[in-house]
Design a protein around this motif. Structure first.
Motif, PDB file in Angstrom:
ATOM      1  N   GLY A 195       1.003   3.124 -14.305  1.00 16.91           N
ATOM      2  CA  GLY A 195       1.079   2.134 -14.719  1.00 16.91           C
ATOM      3  C   GLY A 195       2.200   1.190 -13.896  1.00 16.91           C
ATOM      4  O   GLY A 195       2.219   0.184 -14.091  1.00 16.91           O
ATOM      5  N   ASN A 196       2.631   1.698 -12.376  1.00 17.39           N
ATOM      6  CA  ASN A 196       2.551   0.996 -11.271  1.00 17.39           C
ATOM      7  C   ASN A 196       2.030   0.167 -10.221  1.00 17.39           C
ATOM      8  O   ASN A 196       1.190   1.552  -9.961  1.00 17.39           O
ATOM      9  N   THR A 197       1.441  -0.381 -10.001  1.00 22.31           N
ATOM     10  CA  THR A 197       0.653  -0.717  -9.136  1.00 22.31           C
ATOM     11  C   THR A 197       1.326  -0.468  -7.414  1.00 22.31           C
ATOM     12  O   THR A 197       1.586  -1.062  -7.181  1.00 22.31           O
ATOM     13  N   MET A 198       0.450   0.210  -7.194  1.00 17.97           N
ATOM     14  CA  MET A 198       0.685   1.200  -5.584  1.00 17.97           C
ATOM     15  C   MET A 198      -0.643  -0.178  -4.795  1.00 17.97           C
ATOM     16  O   MET A 198      -0.476  -0.296  -3.508  1.00 17.97           O
ATOM     17  N   ASP A 199      -1.825  -0.890  -4.992  1.00 21.64           N
ATOM     18  CA  ASP A 199      -2.280  -1.432  -4.088  1.00 21.64           C
ATOM     19  C   ASP A 199      -3.390  -2.175  -4.968  1.00 21.64           C
ATOM     20  O   ASP A 199      -3.775  -2.314  -5.970  1.00 21.64           O
ATOM     21  N   THR A 200      -3.575  -3.817  -3.847  1.00 20.03           N
ATOM     22  CA  THR A 200      -5.060  -4.493  -4.773  1.00 20.03           C
ATOM     23  C   THR A 200      -5.883  -4.646  -3.893  1.00 20.03           C
ATOM     24  O   THR A 200      -5.605  -5.722  -2.848  1.00 20.03           O
ATOM     25  N   GLN A 201      -7.496  -5.000  -4.394  1.00 20.44           N
ATOM     26  CA  GLN A 201      -8.436  -5.182  -3.379  1.00 20.44           C
ATOM     27  C   GLN A 201      -9.032  -6.334  -3.648  1.00 20.44           C
ATOM     28  O   GLN A 201      -9.226  -5.827  -5.011  1.00 20.44           O
ATOM     29  N   VAL A 202      -9.614  -6.818  -2.819  1.00 19.13           N
ATOM     30  CA  VAL A 202     -10.734  -7.924  -3.492  1.00 19.13           C
ATOM     31  C   VAL A 202     -12.199  -7.803  -1.807  1.00 19.13           C
ATOM     32  O   VAL A 202     -13.027  -8.535  -2.742  1.00 19.13           O
ATOM     33  N   SER A 203     -11.768  -7.373  -1.357  1.00 22.79           N
ATOM     34  CA  SER A 203     -13.169  -6.999  -0.813  1.00 22.79           C
ATOM     35  C   SER A 203     -12.733  -5.820   0.308  1.00 22.79           C
ATOM     36  O   SER A 203     -12.086  -5.555   0.766  1.00 22.79           O
ATOM     37  N   GLY A 204     -13.914  -5.573   1.161  1.00 26.55           N
ATOM     38  CA  GLY A 204     -13.658  -4.817   2.198  1.00 26.55           C
ATOM     39  C   GLY A 204     -13.690  -2.728   2.240  1.00 26.55           C
ATOM     40  O   GLY A 204     -15.054  -2.866   0.784  1.00 26.55           O
ATOM     41  N   ARG A 205     -13.383  -1.941   2.617  1.00 26.79           N
ATOM     42  CA  ARG A 205     -13.430  -0.490   2.541  1.00 26.79           C
ATOM     43  C   ARG A 205     -12.490  -0.261   3.430  1.00 26.79           C
ATOM     44  O   ARG A 205     -12.276  -0.764   3.944  1.00 26.79           O
ATOM     45  N   GLY A 206     -12.360   1.325   2.922  1.00 26.88           N
ATOM     46  CA  GLY A 206     -11.015   1.443   3.804  1.00 26.88           C
ATOM     47  C   GLY A 206     -10.747   3.025   3.035  1.00 26.88           C
ATOM     48  O   GLY A 206     -11.294   3.695   2.224  1.00 26.88           O
ATOM     49  N   THR A 207      -9.979   3.532   3.792  1.00 25.99           N
ATOM     50  CA  THR A 207      -8.940   4.844   3.401  1.00 25.99           C
ATOM     51  C   THR A 207      -7.900   4.849   2.710  1.00 25.99           C
ATOM     52  O   THR A 207      -7.408   4.001   3.544  1.00 25.99           O
ATOM     53  N   SER A 208      -7.469   5.010   1.580  1.00 24.09           N
ATOM     54  CA  SER A 208      -5.727   4.513   1.317  1.00 24.09           C
ATOM     55  C   SER A 208      -5.099   6.114   0.839  1.00 24.09           C
ATOM     56  O   SER A 208      -5.793   6.783  -0.236  1.00 24.09           O
ATOM     57  N   SER A 209      -4.362   5.875   0.880  1.00 21.66           N
ATOM     58  CA  SER A 209      -3.070   7.113   0.651  1.00 21.66           C
ATOM     59  C   SER A 209      -2.052   6.797   0.265  1.00 21.66           C
ATOM     60  O   SER A 209      -1.253   5.702   0.586  1.00 21.66           O
ATOM     61  N   PHE A 210      -1.263   7.424  -0.670  1.00 17.79           N
ATOM     62  CA  PHE A 210       0.174   7.077  -1.530  1.00 17.79           C
ATOM     63  C   PHE A 210       1.025   8.411  -1.459  1.00 17.79           C
ATOM     64  O   PHE A 210      -0.050   9.372  -2.447  1.00 17.79           O
ATOM     65  N   ALA A 211       2.029   9.086  -1.914  1.00 22.39           N
ATOM     66  CA  ALA A 211       2.973   9.527  -1.816  1.00 22.39           C
ATOM     67  C   ALA A 211       3.216   9.917  -3.532  1.00 22.39           C
ATOM     68  O   ALA A 211       3.118   8.764  -4.263  1.00 22.39           O
ATOM     69  N   LEU A 212       2.819  11.672  -4.160  1.00 23.24           N
ATOM     70  CA  LEU A 212       3.352  11.548  -5.339  1.00 23.24           C
ATOM     71  C   LEU A 212       4.363  12.551  -5.915  1.00 23.24           C
ATOM     72  O   LEU A 212       4.461  13.378  -5.109  1.00 23.24           O
ATOM     73  N   GLY A 213       5.568  12.286  -6.720  1.00 28.61           N
ATOM     74  CA  GLY A 213       6.977  13.185  -6.693  1.00 28.61           C
ATOM     75  C   GLY A 213       6.315  14.240  -7.786  1.00 28.61           C
ATOM     76  O   GLY A 213       5.302  14.303  -7.722  1.00 28.61           O
ATOM     77  N   TYR A 214       7.370  14.788  -7.607  1.00 25.03           N
ATOM     78  CA  TYR A 214       7.539  15.796  -8.379  1.00 25.03           C
ATOM     79  C   TYR A 214       6.684  15.369 -10.018  1.00 25.03           C
ATOM     80  O   TYR A 214       7.181  14.516 -10.624  1.00 25.03           O
ATOM     81  N   GLY A 215       5.763  16.843 -10.375  1.00 26.58           N
ATOM     82  CA  GLY A 215       5.719  16.717 -12.384  1.00 26.58           C
ATOM     83  C   GLY A 215       4.538  15.656 -12.536  1.00 26.58           C
ATOM     84  O   GLY A 215       3.340  15.507 -11.795  1.00 26.58           O
ATOM     85  N   SER A 216       4.143  15.157 -13.898  1.00 29.77           N
ATOM     86  CA  SER A 216       3.213  14.929 -14.003  1.00 29.77           C
ATOM     87  C   SER A 216       2.273  13.216 -14.185  1.00 29.77           C
ATOM     88  O   SER A 216       3.250  12.583 -13.998  1.00 29.77           O
ATOM     89  N   HIS A 217       1.877  13.195 -13.456  1.00 30.32           N
ATOM     90  CA  HIS A 217       1.420  11.485 -13.822  1.00 30.32           C
ATOM     91  C   HIS A 217      -0.332  11.825 -13.464  1.00 30.32           C
ATOM     92  O   HIS A 217      -1.761  12.110 -14.223  1.00 30.32           O
ATOM     93  N   VAL A 218       0.061   9.647 -14.320  1.00 29.43           N
ATOM     94  CA  VAL A 218      -1.425   9.294 -14.109  1.00 29.43           C
ATOM     95  C   VAL A 218      -1.481   8.331 -13.259  1.00 29.43           C
ATOM     96  O   VAL A 218      -1.164   7.258 -13.058  1.00 29.43           O
ATOM     97  N   ILE A 219      -2.715   8.521 -12.572  1.00 24.72           N
ATOM     98  CA  ILE A 219      -3.449   7.493 -11.443  1.00 24.72           C
ATOM     99  C   ILE A 219      -5.039   6.905 -11.953  1.00 24.72           C
ATOM    100  O   ILE A 219      -5.188   7.516 -12.921  1.00 24.72           O
TER     101      ILE A 219
END
Length: 866
Positions: A487-511
């Motif tokens: 539920g927490n916004t990590m990234d917002t884009q409106v144009s272009g292309r790329g490769t993005s990455s983010f860390a995740l902590g222990y446990g279950s997550h919903v991406i």
């Protein structure tokens, strides 16, 4: 009379909202009625007729019928049923209509809803207030978007509450239900609700719309949805949305009639509590529809009232998608089938066109990274065991200081993995993201307001993170591509292309990958690959060195261990951790360095916190010392009864222990019981990181002050950090625990007071009078009594000292004389024995010498003499 008065109040409360000159003229169909409130099931109620929201100044309008009293109260109509006026029997809703069973639902947001017994308004307020503020523009507040209402654009606004307010008269105990979603910052944005003057309560963070219902008692209430924007961070869209609000209890009976399904929806069955939106490529253009009509020669989004005509015919090559089946084995080799499907959404006419033929025996895709192709079995690709990595088809152990972190990669998009889910909100042209073989695509269309969500549930262990390749076709105008984690916004884009990455902590997550379209332009979003690291299943392509702050002493390991409290390491690939040097500490697991102790505090080797070991403070001239050592390691608890506040933990002798407080490296931590208005996403604030001595201005024996500095700045003026001070009052007779002073405190400076003997300076020898006891057996007791005018902290224990004029008793003298006499006799006997022995030796020597006897011939006598 009671019922009449209640109805009069009920109508007057909301009479200010409308002016009859602004309303349409009434017709006989506008005649309606309301029941008075039932106090119990055995009571009766009265039906009062009235016209709805219309102008009653119309010639020939039928008069309002007289009230009908004595109607029973024990009638309860279920959802999908209604109670006709002046009836005692529930009736079922016909197809094409619905009822809530005694409530009202608002789901069209072209204007702020208002009826005879409720009104919605919106505005912005200061951080700690719910009163409209002139410091914000009149346009600040929640925005209407047709399909939903949202918290508005808060760009450039600091410490602001965007408030949607509902004032409602509840004639019965009921509830306020709503469906919402919230895009919030990880460090502070929050959506809360507040009922009347009760404390605000935060709503769960969610990137999907979820339903929430709040019970409400009968009476007039103010219900607020408050979106708080954290001023310290600015990523994400920072918005909350509400798709509908439904209120039960605003009438004193069940629904008096069924609501007709609006255009774009239908309901084929009787006795229903909602209408169904027409699916994509269908429509309904009238109220009360029982079915939707298919679009012929055109297309339409979900919930349409009409269709858009196709501009051109489809092309079997450009408008189709190539997909693949799963690989299957025929016993000797693996293969798959290639097949085709029409693109979704489809903006062309495919009438009479056929899809390309299937292609069989297609070579399978490569095995995922970290796996190898097995020679047999039910699975084509095999992963190495935990702690090993794949190296040219073989599994190899990871050495010490490194670990094997499993990876899961998704690069084929012909079918959804079981962890994936997709759906759409709004005027959807498809049911979510679409599979395109080598990518997954979300298509946004001009004139269509819709949000497409792709969600993934993943379980993460050590070294967690995710990476994805994305591309936006055309520049989005008003729309966006967002990525959220839990539920927490990590990234917002409106144009272009790329490769993005983010860390995740222990446990279950919903991406969640979200393509938000506001209908202003057409565009699409592609995702060609998604990779997760630190999963419990997957492959390993290489060993990963343990990062600084972690270590691994063994081989074949899958995770690194964090350095414990008091230890650290600063290099990658470590096999052990080192203790922190003196006067430094590490208070967190996984420290890559040790932190220097604040001024006035110290630590030993391997410390997890620093302390003032003596907990003493001195005046600048060194004349006065104040000793707070009894408080070492014991935080003082102080409650704060003011609204929105919680309790404080205050340490005089060093930073608070980790187990005592959520604040980090803090002397004073405020923890909120319910709601933190300055940082709603967490329940604590740090007020200080350093303590300083401050003497009194008049008499040092009256007390002193500890000033705490270096607190957080959130909620304070620009450049101002929170501070605090404890004012100690010296008293040798009275004592009070640490108290919060509301009249001395300000928003960003908290003042505490305490009366205690520890507020007095440490006593010196000059503060006491010396008193000696009588001398007895050469000793006396010395006592130190504090002078009456002394104001100091401490005592001097009684001492024993020797004293003069020593006189011995008769018994002692006798004993001494006897001991001396015995000693003399023993000495005399020894002298006589030595003299006699010496004479005998001389006689024998003389005899030997005169007889010229050889020494070898002399025998030793029995006494040992020669």
């Amino acid at each position: 009379h009671r019922h009449t008065l209640l109805l009069a109040i009920y109508l007057c409360l909301f009479g200010y909202v409308f002016s009859q000159s602004d309303l349409p003229p009434c017709t006989p169909e506008d005649l309606t009625g309301d029941y008075t409130r039932c106090l119990s099931l055995d009571d009766t109620r009265t039906l009062y007729y009235h016209y709805g929201l219309c102008d009653t100044n119309v010639d020939g309008l039928p008069p309002i019928p007289s009230p009908i009293s004595g109607l029973p109260c024990d009638i309860d109509c279920d959802p999908g049923w209604y109670l006709p006026l002046n009836s005692t029997t529930c009736s079922i809703c016909e197809p094409g209509s619905f009822s809530l069973g005694g409530g009202k639902r608002f789901y069209e947001w072209d204007t702020m809803p208002k009826t005879a017994n409720l009104v919605f308004t919106t505005y912005c307020s200061e951080l700690d207030s719910v009163v409209p503020s002139e410091n914000f523009p009149s346009t600040c507040g929640w925005d209407l978007d047709g399909l939903d209402v949202n918290s508005g654009d808060l760009t450039g606004q600091e410490s602001v509450n965007s408030i949607l307010e509902l004032t409602v008269s509840m004639l019965e105990d009921g509830s306020i239900g709503f469906k919402y979603m919230c895009d919030v910052e990880r460090t502070g944005d929050v959506l809360v609700y507040k009922l009347d003057d009760n404390d605000p309560l935060p709503l769960p963070v969610t990137s999907e719309f979820i339903y929430m219902s709040i019970p409400v008692k009968a009476g007039v209430h103010t219900f607020r949805w408050i979106f708080y924007k954290n001023p310290e961070v600015g990523t994400g869209t920072d918005i909350a949305r509400i798709s509908f609000v439904e209120i039960y209890g605003i009438t004193a009976a069940d629904d008096k009639s069924c609501s007709i399904c609006p255009p774009g929806t239908y309901q084929p069955d009787e006795g229903q509590e909602t209408c169904i939106s027409c699916p994509e490529n269908t429509y309904s253009d009238t109220e009360g529809s029982t079915s939707c009509s298919p679009c012929i020669g055109g297309y339409s989004p979900v919930g349409s009232t009409g269709c858009t005509t196709y501009d051109e015919p489809c092309d079997a090559g450009d408008d189709t998608i190539a997909l693949y089946t799963e690989c299957e084995s025929n016993g000797s080799e693996w293969s798959r089938t290639k097949y085709y499907a029409w693109a979704i959404p489809l903006f062309c006419d495919n009438t009479g066109l056929e899809l390309p033929a299937n292609e069989t025996n297609i070579e399978c895709e490569d095995c995922p990274p970290g796996s190898y192709e097995s020679n047999g079995g039910f699975e084509r690709c095999t992963y190495c065991a935990n702690g090993k990595y794949e190296n040219n088809g073989k599994c190899t152990s990871c050495p010490e200081g490194t670990v094997a972190i499993p990876e899961t990669h998704y690069t084929e998009w012909s079918r959804w993995p079981r962890e994936f889910g997709t759906f759409c909100y709004g005027e959807c042209l498809s049911n979510g993201w679409q599979l395109y073989g080598d990518k997954t695509v979300a298509t946004l269309t001009a004139g269509v307001v819709s949000d497409y969500l792709l969600t993934i549930v993943v379980e993460i262990g050590y070294g967690g993170g995710f990476e994805y390749d994305w591309r936006i076709h055309k520049t989005m105008t008003g729309s966006s591509f967002q990525v959220t984690v839990d539920g927490n916004t990590m990234d917002t884009q409106v144009s272009g292309r790329g490769t993005s990455s983010f860390a995740l902590g222990y446990g279950s997550h919903v991406i969640a990958f979200i393509a938000q379209g506001d209908g202003s332009s057409s565009s699409s979003v592609d995702i060609s690959s998604i990779s997760f690291y630190g999963t419990y299943d997957g492959g390993v392509v290489e060993c990963t060195p343990c990062p600084a702050g972690y270590y691994q002493p063994d081989t074949n390991a899958q995770y690194c261990s964090a350095c414990p409290y008091g230890k650290y390491n600063s290099e990658e690939g470590a096999t052990k951790c080192e203790k922190c040097p003196e006067d430094t500490y590490s208070s967190r697991y996984g420290s890559s360095e040790c932190v220097a102790c604040p001024t006035g505090t110290h630590s030993g080797h391997g410390a997890s916190y620093c302390q003032n070991p003596d907990c003493t403070y001195q005046s600048e001239d060194g004349e006065y010392t104040y000793n707070l050592s009894p408080y070492t390691g014991v935080p003082q608890y102080v409650n704060n009864e003011e609204q929105y506040s919680g309790y404080y933990l205050v340490s005089y002798c060093g930073t608070l222990y980790e187990d005592d407080s959520e604040c980090t490296n803090s002397y004073i931590c405020e923890t909120y019981d319910k709601f933190n208005p300055y940082a709603p996403a967490r329940n604590y604030l740090s007020w200080a990181q350093t303590a300083e001595f401050e003497p009194t201005e008049v008499d040092p024996t009256e007390g002193f002050t500890l000033r705490f500095i270096g607190g957080e700045s959130v909620g304070c003026s620009e450049g101002v950090n929170r501070t605090a001070k404890v004012i100690f009052t010296c008293s040798t007779e009275e004592y009070s625990s640490l108290q919060y002073s509301s009249h001395l405190s300000t928003e960003c400076e908290t003042v505490f007071t305490q009366t205690t003997v520890y507020g007095c300076p440490v006593c010196t020898i000059d503060d006491f009078e010396r008193e000696e006891s009588d001398c007895e057996d050469g000793e006396m007791t010395v006592s130190y009594n504090k002078k009456k005018d002394s104001r100091c902290n401490g005592i001097i224990k009684d001492e024993t000292e020797s004293c003069g004029d020593v006189s011995l008793g008769f018994g002692v003298v006798v004993v001494v004389l006897v001991v001396v006499f015995i000693g003399f006799l023993l000495l005399l006997v020894a002298i006589v024995w030595v003299v006699l022995k010496n004479q005998r030796l001389q006689v024998k020597y003389t005899q030997l010498k005169s007889g010229n006897v050889e020494m070898s011939d002399v025998d030793v006598d029995v006494d040992g003499e020669e």
